[in-house]
Motif scaffolding. Sequence first.
Motif, PDB file in Angstrom:
ATOM      1  N   PRO A 260     -63.269  -5.384 -50.966  1.00 47.96           N
ATOM      2  CA  PRO A 260     -62.622  -5.676 -52.267  1.00 47.96           C
ATOM      3  C   PRO A 260     -63.391  -6.798 -53.127  1.00 47.96           C
ATOM      4  O   PRO A 260     -63.533  -7.639 -52.307  1.00 47.96           O
ATOM      5  N   LEU A 261     -63.327  -7.076 -54.193  1.00 45.33           N
ATOM      6  CA  LEU A 261     -63.753  -8.128 -54.814  1.00 45.33           C
ATOM      7  C   LEU A 261     -62.839  -9.090 -54.814  1.00 45.33           C
ATOM      8  O   LEU A 261     -61.684  -8.977 -55.160  1.00 45.33           O
ATOM      9  N   THR A 262     -63.227 -10.482 -54.491  1.00 47.93           N
ATOM     10  CA  THR A 262     -62.255 -11.447 -54.381  1.00 47.93           C
ATOM     11  C   THR A 262     -62.680 -12.522 -55.431  1.00 47.93           C
ATOM     12  O   THR A 262     -63.687 -12.522 -56.325  1.00 47.93           O
ATOM     13  N   TRP A 263     -61.736 -13.604 -55.582  1.00 48.66           N
ATOM     14  CA  TRP A 263     -61.936 -14.489 -56.604  1.00 48.66           C
ATOM     15  C   TRP A 263     -63.042 -15.506 -56.269  1.00 48.66           C
ATOM     16  O   TRP A 263     -63.728 -15.782 -57.293  1.00 48.66           O
ATOM     17  N   SER A 264     -63.508 -15.664 -55.005  1.00 49.46           N
ATOM     18  CA  SER A 264     -64.584 -16.223 -54.996  1.00 49.46           C
ATOM     19  C   SER A 264     -66.098 -15.817 -55.270  1.00 49.46           C
ATOM     20  O   SER A 264     -66.681 -16.510 -55.796  1.00 49.46           O
ATOM     21  N   ILE A 265     -65.799 -14.343 -55.332  1.00 44.82           N
ATOM     22  CA  ILE A 265     -67.129 -13.726 -55.792  1.00 44.82           C
ATOM     23  C   ILE A 265     -67.093 -13.771 -57.501  1.00 44.82           C
ATOM     24  O   ILE A 265     -68.094 -14.019 -57.956  1.00 44.82           O
ATOM     25  N   ALA A 266     -65.948 -13.592 -58.181  1.00 46.12           N
ATOM     26  CA  ALA A 266     -65.921 -13.821 -59.428  1.00 46.12           C
ATOM     27  C   ALA A 266     -66.190 -15.147 -59.823  1.00 46.12           C
ATOM     28  O   ALA A 266     -67.259 -15.389 -60.877  1.00 46.12           O
ATOM     29  N   LEU A 267     -65.872 -16.000 -59.110  1.00 43.73           N
ATOM     30  CA  LEU A 267     -66.257 -17.621 -59.393  1.00 43.73           C
ATOM     31  C   LEU A 267     -67.869 -17.794 -59.440  1.00 43.73           C
ATOM     32  O   LEU A 267     -68.328 -18.602 -60.116  1.00 43.73           O
ATOM     33  N   ALA A 268     -68.350 -17.222 -58.205  1.00 39.05           N
ATOM     34  CA  ALA A 268     -69.616 -17.435 -58.025  1.00 39.05           C
ATOM     35  C   ALA A 268     -70.737 -16.727 -59.040  1.00 39.05           C
ATOM     36  O   ALA A 268     -71.558 -17.292 -59.341  1.00 39.05           O
ATOM     37  N   ALA A 269     -70.214 -15.527 -59.540  1.00 34.66           N
ATOM     38  CA  ALA A 269     -70.598 -14.873 -60.700  1.00 34.66           C
ATOM     39  C   ALA A 269     -70.747 -15.757 -61.844  1.00 34.66           C
ATOM     40  O   ALA A 269     -71.988 -15.737 -62.449  1.00 34.66           O
ATOM     41  N   GLY A 270     -69.748 -16.473 -62.107  1.00 34.99           N
ATOM     42  CA  GLY A 270     -69.581 -17.254 -63.365  1.00 34.99           C
ATOM     43  C   GLY A 270     -70.586 -18.602 -63.228  1.00 34.99           C
ATOM     44  O   GLY A 270     -71.241 -18.818 -64.026  1.00 34.99           O
ATOM     45  N   LEU A 271     -70.586 -19.151 -62.212  1.00 32.68           N
ATOM     46  CA  LEU A 271     -71.331 -20.272 -61.908  1.00 32.68           C
ATOM     47  C   LEU A 271     -72.728 -19.904 -62.070  1.00 32.68           C
ATOM     48  O   LEU A 271     -73.951 -20.672 -62.707  1.00 32.68           O
ATOM     49  N   ILE A 272     -73.095 -18.809 -61.108  1.00 33.39           N
ATOM     50  CA  ILE A 272     -74.886 -18.608 -61.172  1.00 33.39           C
ATOM     51  C   ILE A 272     -75.362 -18.067 -62.549  1.00 33.39           C
ATOM     52  O   ILE A 272     -76.349 -18.084 -62.971  1.00 33.39           O
TER      53      ILE A 272
END
Length: 283
Positions: A260-272
Amino acid sequence: MSPTLLALAAIALWATLASLGTALSHLPPFLLTGLALIIGSIPSWPLVLRDRNAWRVPPRTLALGIYGLFGFHFLLFIALRHAPPVEANLVNYLWPLFMVVLAPVLLPGMSLRPLHVVAALLGFAGAAIAILGAREGAASTSGAAGQYWGFLPALGSAFIWASYSLWTKRVAAFPTSAIGLFGLVSGVLSLACHALLEASVVLTAKDWLLVALCGLGPLGAAFFVWDMALKRGDARQIGILSYITPLGSTALLLAVTGRPLTWSIALAAGLIISAAVMGTRTR
C-alpha cells in the motif's frame, strides 16, 4: 523534443530498473550488467553499419564513456555486496545532488545559486524518504560493522555518474550513437568481471526476456535520451529532475509487489516534485 522531456523519458526508463532487477536478482550482478549493456548497445549497430563514423570517437571520449557506464555499475555492485543494500542505495542517490553542486566546479561559466542548493537538499530529502519509506516494516538488513567500508564505493559510484554527466559537456562533441560503443565496451568489461569473480549460471527463457527488456530500456535507450538531454539542456536543472527517479522506481515497486501507499511515499512525492519545479524555474 525539449531537454526536459528527454530527461523525463530517461528517468521513466530508469524507474523500471529496480523492478526488473528484483525479478532478476537471482542472476550474478556482473553477468546481468554485462548482458544488459551489450543488448542496450544494439540499437546503434545499424547506424555503424551505414556509417562507421557513428562510433568514431577520440580515445579520451571513449575512456570517459567507459568511466561512466562501467565505473558506475562496478562500484555500485561492490557497494551492494559489502554494505547494507538499502543504505548503500541511498548513498548512491547522492549523484543528483553532486550534479548540481559540482556543475560550477567541472563546467566553465556555471554558477551555483542559493536556490539550487535549497532545491538539491529538498530533492535529496524526498529521495531519502522514498527509498527508506518503501522498506517500512521490513526486517533490518544492516550488516556487520566490518561491512560499512562498502559505503565508500557507493559514494564513488554517485560521484562517477555525476561527474560523467557533467564532463560530457567538456569533451569534443560526439554523436549520441557513440553511447552504444560505450555500452558495448562496458558490457564486455562487465562480462570479464563475471568470468573472474562470479560463478557461471544457465539463463531460462524468462530470464533472457527480462534481461532484454532491461538492456533495451534502463540500460539502453535511457542512456541515449539522457545524453541528448544533457547536450541540449542545463545540467543543474536536469540534475534536479533526476530526483524523480527514486520516486518512480519506488512507486512501480509498490504496484508490482502490491504494497500500500504510505504517508512517507506521499511526503516524498511532494518534496521531489517541489524540488523539480524549483530547479526548472531557476535561471
